[in-house]
Scaffold this motif. Structure first.
Motif, PDB file in Angstrom:
ATOM      1  N   LEU A 188      50.757  32.188  99.749  1.00 33.11           N
ATOM      2  CA  LEU A 188      50.198  32.167 101.105  1.00 33.11           C
ATOM      3  C   LEU A 188      48.951  31.302 101.122  1.00 33.11           C
ATOM      4  CD1 LEU A 188      49.846  35.098 103.573  1.00 33.11           C
ATOM      5  CD2 LEU A 188      47.825  33.710 103.054  1.00 33.11           C
ATOM      6  N   LEU A 189      48.886  30.407 102.102  1.00 36.52           N
ATOM      7  CA  LEU A 189      47.756  29.487 102.261  1.00 36.52           C
ATOM      8  C   LEU A 189      47.004  29.800 103.545  1.00 36.52           C
ATOM      9  CD1 LEU A 189      46.220  26.773 101.551  1.00 36.52           C
ATOM     10  CD2 LEU A 189      47.917  25.649 102.996  1.00 36.52           C
ATOM     11  N   ALA A 190      45.677  29.873 103.454  1.00 38.43           N
ATOM     12  CA  ALA A 190      44.824  30.049 104.633  1.00 38.43           C
ATOM     13  C   ALA A 190      43.717  29.011 104.598  1.00 38.43           C
ATOM     14  CB  ALA A 190      44.233  31.461 104.663  1.00 38.43           C
ATOM     15  N   ASP A 191      43.772  28.051 105.523  1.00 37.67           N
ATOM     16  CA  ASP A 191      42.719  27.045 105.670  1.00 37.67           C
ATOM     17  C   ASP A 191      41.913  27.473 106.889  1.00 37.67           C
ATOM     18  OD1 ASP A 191      41.119  24.862 106.024  1.00 37.67           O
ATOM     19  OD2 ASP A 191      42.729  23.413 106.337  1.00 37.67           O
ATOM     20  N   LEU A 192      40.798  28.163 106.658  1.00 37.56           N
ATOM     21  CA  LEU A 192      40.114  28.891 107.726  1.00 37.56           C
ATOM     22  C   LEU A 192      39.266  28.023 108.656  1.00 37.56           C
ATOM     23  CD1 LEU A 192      39.045  32.004 105.610  1.00 37.56           C
ATOM     24  CD2 LEU A 192      41.021  31.805 107.144  1.00 37.56           C
ATOM     25  N   GLY A 193      39.171  26.764 108.404  1.00 34.32           N
ATOM     26  CA  GLY A 193      38.319  25.915 109.230  1.00 34.32           C
ATOM     27  C   GLY A 193      38.857  25.693 110.630  1.00 34.32           C
ATOM     28  N   VAL A 194      37.947  25.366 111.550  1.00 29.48           N
ATOM     29  CA  VAL A 194      38.339  24.946 112.897  1.00 29.48           C
ATOM     30  C   VAL A 194      38.830  23.508 112.794  1.00 29.48           C
ATOM     31  CG1 VAL A 194      37.524  24.548 115.250  1.00 29.48           C
ATOM     32  CG2 VAL A 194      36.610  26.457 113.918  1.00 29.48           C
ATOM     33  N   SER A 195      39.962  23.213 113.413  1.00 28.79           N
ATOM     34  CA  SER A 195      40.537  21.868 113.265  1.00 28.79           C
ATOM     35  C   SER A 195      39.691  20.818 113.983  1.00 28.79           C
ATOM     36  CB  SER A 195      41.961  21.836 113.826  1.00 28.79           C
ATOM     37  OG  SER A 195      41.926  21.902 115.235  1.00 28.79           O
ATOM     38  N   SER A 196      39.822  19.587 113.529  1.00 26.53           N
ATOM     39  CA  SER A 196      39.127  18.470 114.165  1.00 26.53           C
ATOM     40  C   SER A 196      39.528  18.378 115.630  1.00 26.53           C
ATOM     41  CB  SER A 196      39.488  17.161 113.455  1.00 26.53           C
ATOM     42  OG  SER A 196      39.128  17.227 112.097  1.00 26.53           O
ATOM     43  N   HIS A 197      40.775  18.708 115.922  1.00 28.70           N
ATOM     44  CA  HIS A 197      41.292  18.677 117.295  1.00 28.70           C
ATOM     45  C   HIS A 197      40.441  19.562 118.204  1.00 28.70           C
ATOM     46  CE1 HIS A 197      44.079  19.025 120.671  1.00 28.70           C
ATOM     47  NE2 HIS A 197      43.993  20.334 120.546  1.00 28.70           N
ATOM     48  N   HIS A 198      40.089  20.755 117.728  1.00 28.28           N
ATOM     49  CA  HIS A 198      39.293  21.662 118.553  1.00 28.28           C
ATOM     50  C   HIS A 198      37.888  21.127 118.787  1.00 28.28           C
ATOM     51  CE1 HIS A 198      42.262  24.880 117.161  1.00 28.28           C
ATOM     52  NE2 HIS A 198      42.411  24.774 118.455  1.00 28.28           N
TER      53      HIS A 198
ATOM     54  N   THR B  45      47.942  40.786 102.753  1.00 26.77           N
ATOM     55  CA  THR B  45      48.545  39.947 101.706  1.00 26.77           C
ATOM     56  C   THR B  45      49.052  40.805 100.551  1.00 26.77           C
ATOM     57  OG1 THR B  45      46.428  39.559 100.560  1.00 26.77           O
ATOM     58  CG2 THR B  45      47.082  37.949 102.248  1.00 26.77           C
ATOM     59  N   LEU B  46      48.424  41.962 100.334  1.00 22.21           N
ATOM     60  CA  LEU B  46      48.852  42.854  99.256  1.00 22.21           C
ATOM     61  C   LEU B  46      50.246  43.421  99.515  1.00 22.21           C
ATOM     62  CD1 LEU B  46      45.510  44.787  98.686  1.00 22.21           C
ATOM     63  CD2 LEU B  46      46.448  42.942  97.287  1.00 22.21           C
ATOM     64  N   GLN B  47      50.617  43.495 100.795  1.00 25.13           N
ATOM     65  CA  GLN B  47      51.927  44.024 101.162  1.00 25.13           C
ATOM     66  C   GLN B  47      53.002  42.940 101.214  1.00 25.13           C
ATOM     67  OE1 GLN B  47      49.919  45.861 104.740  1.00 25.13           O
ATOM     68  NE2 GLN B  47      51.461  47.442 104.378  1.00 25.13           N
ATOM     69  N   VAL B  48      52.604  41.711 101.502  1.00 27.73           N
ATOM     70  CA  VAL B  48      53.624  40.667 101.692  1.00 27.73           C
ATOM     71  C   VAL B  48      53.858  39.812 100.446  1.00 27.73           C
ATOM     72  CG1 VAL B  48      53.134  40.579 104.172  1.00 27.73           C
ATOM     73  CG2 VAL B  48      52.065  38.882 102.666  1.00 27.73           C
TER      74      VAL B  48
ATOM     75  N   GLY C 264      52.620  36.370  93.067  1.00 29.31           N
ATOM     76  CA  GLY C 264      52.498  35.512  94.244  1.00 29.31           C
ATOM     77  C   GLY C 264      51.073  35.006  94.368  1.00 29.31           C
ATOM     78  N   ARG C 265      50.900  33.791  94.843  1.00 29.73           N
ATOM     79  CA  ARG C 265      49.581  33.156  94.914  1.00 29.73           C
ATOM     80  C   ARG C 265      48.958  33.275  96.309  1.00 29.73           C
ATOM     81  NH1 ARG C 265      48.333  29.219  90.884  1.00 29.73           N
ATOM     82  NH2 ARG C 265      49.101  30.061  88.892  1.00 29.73           N
ATOM     83  N   LEU C 266      47.652  33.500  96.323  1.00 28.40           N
ATOM     84  CA  LEU C 266      46.863  33.497  97.554  1.00 28.40           C
ATOM     85  C   LEU C 266      45.843  32.375  97.436  1.00 28.40           C
ATOM     86  CD1 LEU C 266      45.927  34.670 100.244  1.00 28.40           C
ATOM     87  CD2 LEU C 266      44.638  36.403  98.985  1.00 28.40           C
TER      88      LEU C 266
ATOM     89  N   ALA D 258      33.611  22.913 102.549  1.00 27.09           N
ATOM     90  CA  ALA D 258      34.815  23.663 102.157  1.00 27.09           C
ATOM     91  C   ALA D 258      34.726  24.217 100.735  1.00 27.09           C
ATOM     92  CB  ALA D 258      36.044  22.772 102.284  1.00 27.09           C
ATOM     93  N   LYS D 259      35.256  25.424 100.558  1.00 25.92           N
ATOM     94  CA  LYS D 259      35.362  26.055  99.235  1.00 25.92           C
ATOM     95  C   LYS D 259      36.764  26.616  99.084  1.00 25.92           C
ATOM     96  CE  LYS D 259      30.479  27.295  98.689  1.00 25.92           C
ATOM     97  NZ  LYS D 259      29.513  28.394  98.534  1.00 25.92           N
ATOM     98  N   LEU D 260      37.368  26.337  97.947  1.00 28.84           N
ATOM     99  CA  LEU D 260      38.740  26.764  97.694  1.00 28.84           C
ATOM    100  C   LEU D 260      38.780  27.834  96.595  1.00 28.84           C
ATOM    101  CD1 LEU D 260      41.889  26.364  97.818  1.00 28.84           C
ATOM    102  CD2 LEU D 260      41.594  24.467  96.226  1.00 28.84           C
ATOM    103  N   ARG D 261      39.452  28.935  96.919  1.00 29.16           N
ATOM    104  CA  ARG D 261      39.622  30.023  95.951  1.00 29.16           C
ATOM    105  C   ARG D 261      41.087  30.352  95.817  1.00 29.16           C
ATOM    106  NH1 ARG D 261      34.596  31.937  94.676  1.00 29.16           N
ATOM    107  NH2 ARG D 261      32.946  31.491  96.181  1.00 29.16           N
ATOM    108  N   ILE D 262      41.520  30.589  94.570  1.00 27.51           N
ATOM    109  CA  ILE D 262      42.945  30.834  94.276  1.00 27.51           C
ATOM    110  C   ILE D 262      43.063  32.096  93.424  1.00 27.51           C
ATOM    111  CG2 ILE D 262      45.054  29.873  93.257  1.00 27.51           C
ATOM    112  CD1 ILE D 262      43.498  27.101  93.348  1.00 27.51           C
ATOM    113  N   ALA D 263      44.011  32.959  93.782  1.00 31.80           N
ATOM    114  CA  ALA D 263      44.233  34.182  93.009  1.00 31.80           C
ATOM    115  C   ALA D 263      45.727  34.499  92.965  1.00 31.80           C
ATOM    116  CB  ALA D 263      43.463  35.349  93.601  1.00 31.80           C
ATOM    117  N   GLU D 264      46.097  35.263  91.977  1.00 32.60           N
ATOM    118  CA  GLU D 264      47.496  35.660  91.794  1.00 32.60           C
ATOM    119  C   GLU D 264      47.584  37.179  91.870  1.00 32.60           C
ATOM    120  OE1 GLU D 264      50.052  33.431  88.839  1.00 32.60           O
ATOM    121  OE2 GLU D 264      49.838  35.351  87.804  1.00 32.60           O
ATOM    122  N   LYS D 265      48.536  37.666  92.656  1.00 29.58           N
ATOM    123  CA  LYS D 265      48.699  39.129  92.780  1.00 29.58           C
ATOM    124  C   LYS D 265      49.254  39.708  91.499  1.00 29.58           C
ATOM    125  CE  LYS D 265      51.030  42.739  95.335  1.00 29.58           C
ATOM    126  NZ  LYS D 265      52.176  43.073  96.187  1.00 29.58           N
TER     127      LYS D 265
END
Length: 305
Positions: A98-108, A225-228, A233-235, A297-304
């Protein structure tokens, strides 16, 4: 389609985040922040015909970027309803990444009609989902002085939050605060000359977070994310300000948002995740030069587990 999506938003740390997902060709993946579809298209390029990708977005504008691909399922919703939709599609507990890019898009930021940026005048809207909910103007004109002080202090980290709230309440008694220009006029006395952009960015951030209930939605999504996710699986999460990064960092390290470490009998920290990158990943100098909006931006990766 590609041209439209390209100007909508430049995906941040594209290769680093995709590598972090450790994509299995026939796996199930979720992009909870579809936006311009940049990350999603790259995920699809690494999937076989058996793979599937679910993309979440509550913004009607994002629907213009949906790829014509049978492996892609667009979910017209806030990511806080992640589990419900994965259950509906019968893949809860079967997601490989699962990927989450939490930033507001340039479009907005670049669409002056949406009210996200202090660079333009226009109505104070700031809703990600323009089909529902209160606007930034509604917040400024209906919240109590105490509520306004809290949101500017907690979400904008502004030391003058109480004075700012008092001034806003006095000002709206004479005239409703409706536009960006109205808001900037009220907050102008609080802005130091050498910190003009920073102060305005913090004030606008606070309003945007409140309008879209971003912190609570993020917490709800992370817990789900813990349920899905399946075991191993990677977060993968990209954050853009200290408030959301603190939540993500604590959750990945300890399984809670306060960062309270629980230990087992042997002194090992109990967490539902294994950190893939112990040190946070940030954009390269080259990427920041090409896309200045990636600088925070800061990127963090974890495995369930």
């Amino acid at each position: 389609m590609e041209e439209n999506a390209g100007c909508y938003h430049v995906p941040v740390m594209l290769n680093e985040s995709l590598d972090g997902l450790n994509i299995q060709a026939s796996g199930n993946y979720v992009d909870v922040t579809f936006g311009g579809g940049g990350h999603s298209r790259e995920i699809l390029s690494r999937l076989s015909e058996d793979g599937r990708l679910f993309g979440f977005d509550q913004d009607a504008d994002a629907e213009n970027n949906i790829p014509a691909d049978s492996r892609f399922v667009f979910v017209r919703s806030n990511f806080r309803y992640l589990y419900n939709f994965m259950r509906y599609h019968r893949v809860e507990g079967e997601i490989d990444g699962l990927l989450a890019d939490l930033g507001v898009s340039s479009h907005h930021f670049d669409d002056k009609e949406r009210g996200f940026s202090f660079r333009f005048d226009g109505l104070l809207d700031m809703r990600m989902n323009t089909r529902a909910g209160r606007t930034a103007a509604d917040v400024l004109n209906t919240y109590t002085e105490e509520q306004l002080a809290d949101l500017f202090y907690l979400y904008g980290e502004l030391n003058v939050a109480r004075k700012l709230a008092a001034t806003l309440v006095r000002s709206r008694e004479n005239k409703r605060i409706e536009t960006i220009a109205d808001f900037l006029e009220v907050i102008k006395p609080f802005i130091a000359k050498d910190k003009e952009k920073k102060f305005m960015a913090q004030a606008f951030q606070a309003l945007r977070i409140e309008v879209n209930d971003e912190m609570r939605a993020l917490k709800e999504m992370l817990q789900q994310t813990l349920q899905v996710l399946k075991p191993e699986g990677r977060l993968v999460v990209i954050t853009y300000h200290s408030l959301e990064d603190r939540l993500v960092k604590n959750f990945l390290k300890t399984g809670n948002f306060e960062g309270k470490m629980e230990q087992d009998f042997y002194g090992n920290v109990k967490s539902p995740f294994r950190l893939v990158n112990n040190k946070v990943i940030v954009p390269t100098d080259k990427e920041i030069e090409q896309n200045p909006r990636s600088r925070s931006a800061k990127l963090r990766i974890a495995e369930k587990l």
